[in-house]
Structures are given as structure tokens and as C-alpha cells.
Scaffold this motif. Structure first.
Motif, PDB file in Angstrom:
ATOM      1  N   ASP A 216      -8.470   9.612   6.672  1.00  0.00           N
ATOM      2  CA  ASP A 216      -8.159   9.034   5.365  1.00  0.00           C
ATOM      3  C   ASP A 216      -7.136   9.914   4.647  1.00  0.00           C
ATOM      4  OD1 ASP A 216      -8.511   7.405   3.009  1.00  0.00           O
ATOM      5  OD2 ASP A 216      -9.549   9.140   2.168  1.00  0.00           O
ATOM      6  N   THR A 218      -6.081   9.021   1.411  1.00  0.00           N
ATOM      7  CA  THR A 218      -6.087   8.630  -0.005  1.00  0.00           C
ATOM      8  C   THR A 218      -5.802   9.823  -0.929  1.00  0.00           C
ATOM      9  OG1 THR A 218      -7.669   6.889   0.509  1.00  0.00           O
ATOM     10  CG2 THR A 218      -7.413   7.454  -1.808  1.00  0.00           C
ATOM     11  N   PRO A 219      -6.488  10.971  -0.760  1.00  0.00           N
ATOM     12  CA  PRO A 219      -6.198  12.103  -1.653  1.00  0.00           C
ATOM     13  C   PRO A 219      -4.743  12.557  -1.565  1.00  0.00           C
ATOM     14  CG  PRO A 219      -8.251  12.480  -0.464  1.00  0.00           C
ATOM     15  CD  PRO A 219      -7.595  11.293   0.173  1.00  0.00           C
ATOM     16  N   VAL A 220      -4.161  12.487  -0.371  1.00  0.00           N
ATOM     17  CA  VAL A 220      -2.763  12.914  -0.199  1.00  0.00           C
ATOM     18  C   VAL A 220      -1.830  11.953  -0.935  1.00  0.00           C
ATOM     19  CG1 VAL A 220      -0.927  13.334   1.489  1.00  0.00           C
ATOM     20  CG2 VAL A 220      -3.282  13.949   2.038  1.00  0.00           C
ATOM     21  N   LEU A 222      -2.553   9.941  -3.407  1.00  0.00           N
ATOM     22  CA  LEU A 222      -2.734  10.057  -4.862  1.00  0.00           C
ATOM     23  C   LEU A 222      -2.038  11.308  -5.393  1.00  0.00           C
ATOM     24  CD1 LEU A 222      -6.456   8.919  -5.235  1.00  0.00           C
ATOM     25  CD2 LEU A 222      -4.396   7.618  -5.751  1.00  0.00           C
ATOM     26  N   GLN A 226       0.824  11.416  -8.230  1.00  0.00           N
ATOM     27  CA  GLN A 226       0.706  12.251  -9.441  1.00  0.00           C
ATOM     28  C   GLN A 226       1.834  13.267  -9.574  1.00  0.00           C
ATOM     29  OE1 GLN A 226      -3.369  13.804  -9.354  1.00  0.00           O
ATOM     30  NE2 GLN A 226      -3.787  12.476 -11.100  1.00  0.00           N
ATOM     31  N   ILE A 244      -1.924   5.721   9.626  1.00  0.00           N
ATOM     32  CA  ILE A 244      -2.911   5.585   8.539  1.00  0.00           C
ATOM     33  C   ILE A 244      -2.265   5.965   7.207  1.00  0.00           C
ATOM     34  CG2 ILE A 244      -5.112   6.457   7.617  1.00  0.00           C
ATOM     35  CD1 ILE A 244      -5.963   6.923  10.570  1.00  0.00           C
ATOM     36  N   ARG A 247       0.205   3.226   5.945  1.00  0.00           N
ATOM     37  CA  ARG A 247      -0.447   2.036   5.398  1.00  0.00           C
ATOM     38  C   ARG A 247      -1.027   2.320   4.014  1.00  0.00           C
ATOM     39  NH1 ARG A 247      -4.437   1.041   9.000  1.00  0.00           N
ATOM     40  NH2 ARG A 247      -5.787   2.113   7.547  1.00  0.00           N
ATOM     41  N   GLN A 248      -1.706   3.479   3.894  1.00  0.00           N
ATOM     42  CA  GLN A 248      -2.321   3.804   2.598  1.00  0.00           C
ATOM     43  C   GLN A 248      -1.269   4.085   1.533  1.00  0.00           C
ATOM     44  OE1 GLN A 248      -5.228   6.879   3.676  1.00  0.00           O
ATOM     45  NE2 GLN A 248      -6.807   5.295   3.717  1.00  0.00           N
ATOM     46  N   GLN A 251      -0.256   0.690   0.381  1.00  0.00           N
ATOM     47  CA  GLN A 251      -1.368   0.039  -0.328  1.00  0.00           C
ATOM     48  C   GLN A 251      -1.526   0.583  -1.740  1.00  0.00           C
ATOM     49  OE1 GLN A 251      -4.852   0.633   2.081  1.00  0.00           O
ATOM     50  NE2 GLN A 251      -4.552  -1.265   3.223  1.00  0.00           N
ATOM     51  N   LEU A 252      -1.344   1.887  -1.883  1.00  0.00           N
ATOM     52  CA  LEU A 252      -1.540   2.517  -3.185  1.00  0.00           C
ATOM     53  C   LEU A 252      -0.261   2.522  -4.016  1.00  0.00           C
ATOM     54  CD1 LEU A 252      -3.971   5.398  -2.158  1.00  0.00           C
ATOM     55  CD2 LEU A 252      -4.525   3.237  -3.254  1.00  0.00           C
TER      56      LEU A 252
END
Lengths: 388, 291
Positions: A216, A218-220, A222, A226, A244, A247-248, A251-252
Motif C-alpha cells: 500500500d 497511500t501514506p506515500v 498523501l 501534502q 500499485i 494506481r493509488q 486514485q487519490l
């Protein structure tokens, strides 16, 4: 009955595991046997997360083997490749190289495309005292005084300079997020990119490492959002991580330009990430439209394998070709003579570019810039730093 | 706040996958008192079966799913017959080693049959997800969370309100007493392996569109699921769920607020802390109490 079943299961398991991980000998059609051949060893991943890359690497080496033997072989004998599975691990690579090095008739070797594995094998390579052609791009590998290491891809000091130059000059982006693996390749790449961006007057808004085989990002993503970065530079080791992340990222809602190291244009990455990589840029050591030699390799590779070529097959193609050339130039299989012949290679047009070995053992000194245009890799330009 | 909600959603999504695989660990442990180290490979094999039928053969998704799940049930039965049953009277150690061997066998067999290239399995829904305020909800993660919730509810009903579920519980608590009461112990253990393989398979199929289908996917998930099982309490279904979700959330927040490279370390720091301070886990019973 119990013994029979156990024997059956054990035998079946051994057959499968042994079949996958055991050593192999690759001969072209004209090769007859060990006594009448010149043999080189090849460490490659047959199992583990890099097995896909290993398959492509072997394809490239086999294609070169066919061409070398068709042209008369080496020292009048057919060339032969002996392979060992490195399990895509450092201990596996060390063990694989040790097994190959124990065969005294092997005159040279192909190492790994992964810098971390070449680092792991380096002490044994020094002890063995025979040339090892490798594809890892950590600049340090050819700068640590090991005279037997010969690189067949441009190192990351060049990729970093090209990424920085393209992003700052062509895309006019000054606020960077650097995303990289924490292995030797990713860390050295990020370091080189930081230096290159510093010289180009850009700022680093985020320097974010990640461990290989992350599930995952997601933290990277985000963190990128930021940071306010207006461009991403990346050094991904494994394509599934890159897929991965890509794609994320989309998506974000992060849509800033992305200039990646060569893995961003690998066949596997394009397949896994699909549209998430559309519009991204990559520095590629292999670009099919960059030269006649690259085009010829691409054509032959497609004909032989029915799949698109990339750097995972082009560097082994070049390594086998140039090693054979050097042995022929040396006129003998003496390691020191082959080493000197490799260092003397100038202007050899390979699939990856023009080979001009420097005193450290680096054969290539530039990269191509390519763009992912809806899944098609379009050659933009080549930036070469070789100054003769 | 947006960041926290996004991380929470992702953490729960990943945690739900760990929880599903952890459930398989727990069920087999309860029935046989051994850890099945091939549980992750069940996920990998099911994902590859989906690739064969849904991608390569282009059969309908639902049909491919049913075939894959049927294949997993068969694999669970064969696993029981080939890996556990011949060693059922031995101590736990040979059985554990046998499951490790089976895990390697399954991974390498798949590699030999299908090749090393990672594969893409399309998600069930065409839309990637949608925004709720500033938070992006990935449709596949939503599906994973929903399916996990349904399976947990089903499992609760099955074990607490059906005769066969009670027989399974009796078998897991005391095999000899269960046999004396006329419960077909071998059949119950067979059923446990079949159900665990199906659970692992569902987890693999659900997570495949997120992580891609690769030989390594099983091992990656299983390691975390194993940690979740210990944190939750080995042998406890609720513990596996809570442990899985907690692990997903901890590692996601740890990565965001402390360090991304040490993301995996957070899971194992928690694991070690539990082993030292509360070895029975959150919901597990003390060994002395069980005896």
C-alpha cells in the motif's frame, strides 16, 4: 502405503522445485558439448519476485548466443551459457555465483540487474578474478576498486542527471518529490537525483523511501499531495510496487508530471499499471527507436520471443555480444586479457547505446528520454555524457 | 482530518484482507492444533485460477469465481489428505514442517505451470471508487470490507447456531471426546481444511485487483495475517478479525506519521510486544486454562 505416498510427494516436490531452481546450460543449435565450447556463467532470478525479469534477461542472452555462434562463435568454438538461479535474494545470488565460480572452465560471467545483489557478490567476484558483466545501476559498484566488474547499463549518476535536466529544463518544474526504494539501487538513485537537482537549482519538497514489496502506498501518495511538489522523480526496483503506486497516485487525485527511472517503461510495469502510467516520462537505457542497433535488436527479439523488448533483455544481449567480442579480441581465455579487451571497447553500437568503457568499467554514459503515450513508449531524445 | 479518514479507510481495507486469511489460520489451528503455513498459498492459487478462467479463457467473472472457489475446496480436501492426515498422530512439529513444504510446493508448482510474470485481474466493479467529501473510497477495498463482514457474520451463525458448527467446535476442543460422542472427527477436520482453503481463496481473489497476481502474493499476506492471529489470540475467531484490522490500521498510520520504510516493522513490533507482554493475545485463552 504411507511410504509410497511420501516417496511420491517428495519426488513430485523435488521434481518441481529442482526443475525451477536448478542450474541450466544454454546452447545454441551448433554447440556440441562442454569440451569443445567456450562457457560463460549467468546468475539470474528463476524464482522469487524477480523471476519475470530473469526470463527476459535469459531471452536477451539466448538471442545474443545464437547470433555469436552463427557468426563463428568464440575463438573458433561455440559459446555456451551456464545459468544459476539467484532466487531474487542476496544470499541466493552469492550462492549462485559461488556455484558458477567453482567451475574453472567458465571464462566470464553475467551478474545481476539488481545493484544490491551485485554488491553481495562483489567480494566473491574479486576473489574469483574473472570478468563479470552486470546490469545494476548503483554508481558505487564500479567505483569501489573491484577490477572485474563491467557495467552494461548506464549508471544512476547519468539517469539522475537526465531526469533532473528533463524535469527542470524541458518541463520547467522546480519543486520535486523523490520516491525511491530503500534498497541499494533506490537509495543511490535518490542520492544522485538530489545532487543533480541541487545543481539544477530545484528544491526537494519530499524525499520518501519505501521498502520493496509494499502492499500500500497511500501514506506515500498523501505525503506527495501534502508536500506541494509539482513533479515526481522516482526510482522503483520492482514493477508491482510501481504498479500499485501508480494506481493509488491517480486514485487519490495526484496528477503532477512524473519522470521515472527505467522500470517505469518496463514491459511488466506497463502491463500492471496500464492507464495509470499514461502521460508519464521515463529515462530508458533501451529505447527501440533510439538507434539502428536498438531497432535491429527489437526486431530480432520480437521475432524470437513474440514479446516487446525492454532493458531487461537488451543489457544481457549486449553483455553476451561484447564479452564474446572481447574474448575474440583477446585471442585467449586468460581473465586479465579479457579484462583489458573489455576496457578497450570503443564505439561498439549495442542495443542499449554506444559502448565506450571507461577505466572504472562503465560502458554506457547516457540515457534516452521516452514518454508513455497511451501505452506506447515514444522516444523523445537521447542525452549522452561521453566525452571521449 | 481528511488525511486521518483516508488512512483509516485504507487501513481497514488492508486489515480486512489480513483478517480473512487469519480466519483460515485460526480455524485450522482450532481443529488440529497446528499452524498451516500454506494458508497464504491458498490465496495465491485461487487468484491464479481466476486469471486462468476470467482473463485467459475470458469466461464470465461469476463463473470463474465459482470454479476458483470449487477448485479451492478440492485443494483444501487434497491438502488435508496429503499434508495433514498422514501425520495426524504425530506431534505438531512434523505437521508444521509438512505445511511449510506444501507451501513451497504450491508456490513452485504455480511458477512451473504459469510462469513468473505477475498478472492483472480486473476488479469486480468498473468504477475505481468514488469520493465522499475529501476521502476516496476504493471500490475494491469497499468490497473487501463488505465480504469480510458478511463472512464473519456467516461464521458466527455457522459455529453458534448449526449442529455441524457445534460438531466442529467440539472437535477442535477435544477430539477424543468428540469421537466418543459419535462425531466423525476426520470428516470435521476435512471440512475445516476445505472451508479454510475457500476462505483463503476468497481473500486472494478479493485482493488480486489491488496487489496484482503473483507467486509471492500469498507469502506477503500470510506473514501479516499470522501476526494478526497472534495479536488477536491464536484460536480465537474474534481475535483474528480484531487483530487483522488493528494490524492494517497500525501499519498504515505508522507509515504516515512515523516512517514509511519501517511500515512492516510496526506490525512486528506490536507482534513482539504481544508475545512478551500478553502471549495469549487479545482474546486467546491461557494455556493453563485450556488444560
Amino acid at each position: 502405503m504411507r511410504t509410497t505416498r511420501r516417496v511420491f510427494l517428495g519426488g513430485a516436490a523435488s521434481a518441481v522445485i529442482g526443475g525451477m531452481a536448478g542450474p541450466g546450460v544454454i546452447r545454441s543449435a551448433c554447440a556440441q558439448g562442454a569440451a569443445s565450447t567456450v562457457r560463460i556463467g549467468m546468475v539470474l532470478p528463476v524464482t522469487g519476485p524477480g523471476a519475470d525479469a530473469g526470463r527476459f534477461a535469459l531471452n536477451g542472452a539466448k538471442l545474443a548466443l545464437e547470433q555469436v555462434n552463427k557468426a563463428g562463435g568464440v575463438l573458433g568454438k561455440p559459446l555456451e551459457i551456464v545459468t544459476e538461479d539467484d532466487l531474487t535474494t542476496n544470499p541466493g545470488a552469492v550462492l549462485a555465483f559461488s556455484k558458477l565460480a567453482s567451475q574453472s572452465d567458465l571464462v566470464g560471467f553475467l551478474g545481476s540487474i539488481r545493484s544490491t545483489q551485485n554488491h553481495a557478490m562483489a567480494p566473491d567476484i574479486l576473489k574469483t578474478g574473472k570478468p563479470v558483466c552486470f546490469g545494476g545501476t548503483d554508481p558505487v559498484l564500479t567505483q569501489m576498486g573491484n577490477p572485474w566488474l563491467f557495467r552494461f547499463r548506464p549508471n544512476d549518476s547519468y539517469s539522475a542527471r537526465v531526469i533532473a535536466d528533463f524535469g527542470v529544463t524541458t518541463l520547467a518544474k522546480k519543486k520535486w518529490a523523490i520516491i525511491h526504494s530503500t534498497d541499494a539501487f533506490g537509495t543511490s538513485g535518490a542520492k544522485a537525483l538530489t545532487e543533480a537537482l541541487g545543481k539544477a537549482g530545484a528544491t526537494i519538497a519530499l524525499d520518501q523511501g519505501y521498502t520493496n514489496q509494499s502492499q500500500d502506498f497511500t501514506p506515500v501518495v498523501l505525503a506527495i499531495r501534502q508536500s506541494g511538489a509539482d513533479v515526481i522523480g522516482s526510482y522503483f526496483t520492482f514493477e508491482n510496487d510501481l504498479g500499485i503506486f501508480a494506481r493509488q497516485l491517480r486514485q487519490l487525485g495526484v496528477t503532477v508530471p512524473w519522470v521515472g527511472s527505467p522500470s517505469i517503461v518496463n514491459v511488466t510495469a506497463l502491463k500492471l499499471a496500464g492507464p495509470s502510467l499514461f502521460g508519464t516520462y521515463g529515462v530508458a537505457d533501451y529505447a527501440e527507436e533510439s538507434s539502428d542497433a536498438a531497432r535491429n535488436f527489437g526486431k530480432a527479439y520480437r521475432a524470437a520471443t513474440k514479446i516487446a523488448p525492454d532493458n531487461q533483455s537488451s543489457w544481457t544481449f549486449d553483455a553476451v555480444t561484447v564479452l564474446a567480442l572481447a574474448i575474440n579480441k583477446a585471442g585467449k581465455t586468460d581473465p586479465q586479457a579479457i579484462r583489458e579487451a573489455l576496457l578497450a571497447v570503443r564505439g561498439h553500437e549495442g542495443a542499449e547505446g554506444t559502448y565506450n568503457f571507461d577505466k572504472n568499467g562503465d560502458g554506457l554514459h547516457g540515457y534516452n528520454v521516452v514518454k508513455n503515450d497511451k501505452g506506447n513508449i515514444v522516444f523523445d531524445k537521447r542525452i549522452d555524457f561521453y566525452q571521449g | 482530518m481528511d488525511l486521518v479518514l483516508q488512512l483509516l479507510f485504507t487501513g481497514i481495507g488492508i486489515g480486512a484482507v489480513y483478517a480473512l486469511v487469519a480466519l483460515g489460520f485460526v480455524l485450522i489451528f482450532r481443529a488440529t492444533n497446528v499452524v498451516n503455513f500454506a494458508q497464504g498459498e491458498f490465496s495465491m492459487v485461487a487468484a491464479f485460477l481466476m486469471v486462468v478462467f476470467a482473463v485467459d479463457l475470458e469466461w464470465p467473472y461469476w463463473l470463474s469465481f465459482l470454479i476458483a472457489i470449487g477448485g479451492m475446496a478440492l485443494l483444501g480436501a487434497l491438502f488435508n489428505l496429503g499434508v495433514y492426515y498422514p501425520l495426524r498422530h504425530r506431534t505438531y512439529l512434523p505437521v508444521i514442517i509438512s505445511t511449510i513444504g506444501a507451501s513451497i510446493f504450491l508456490a513452485n508448482s504455480t511458477l512451473a505451470l504459469y510462469g513468473p510474470q505477475p498478472q492483472v485481474l480486473s476488479p469486480v466493479f468498473e468504477t475505481q471508487g468514488f469520493l465522499v467529501g475529501p476521502v476516496f473510497l476504493d471500490s475494491q477495498y469497499l468490497l473487501i470490507i463488505a465480504v469480510t463482514a458478511v463472512l464473519v457474520a456467516f461464521q458466527y451463525w455457522f459455529f453458534e447456531h448449526t449442529l455441524i458448527g457445534k460438531k466442529l467446535q467440539a472437535t477442535s476442543q477435544d477430539k477424543e471426546m468428540a469421537a466418543l460422542l459419535g462425531i466423525p472427527v476426520a470428516g470435521m477436520i476435512m471440512l475445516t481444511f476445505v472451508y479454510s482453503a475457500v476462505l483463503g481463496g476468497i481473500a486472494g481473489i478479493l485482493v488480486a485487483p489491488v496487489l496484482f497476481v503473483s507467486i509471492q502474493m500469498g507469502a506477503t499476506i500470510a506473514l501479516k495475517a499470522f501476526a494478526a492471529t497472534i495479536i488477536g489470540g491464536f484460536g480465537d475467531v474474534t481475535g483474528a478479525i480484531i487483530g487483522g484490522l488493528a494490524l492494517g490500521i497500525i501499519e498504515t498510520f505508522g507509515a504516515a506519521y512515523v516512517s514509511v520504510p519501517y511500515k512492516d516493522a510496526f506490525a512486528f513490533i506490536v507482534l513482539v510486544a504481544f508475545l512478551v507482554l500478553r502471549p495469549q493475545g487479545l482474546f486467546g485463552e491461557r494455556i493453563a486454562e485450556k488444560a
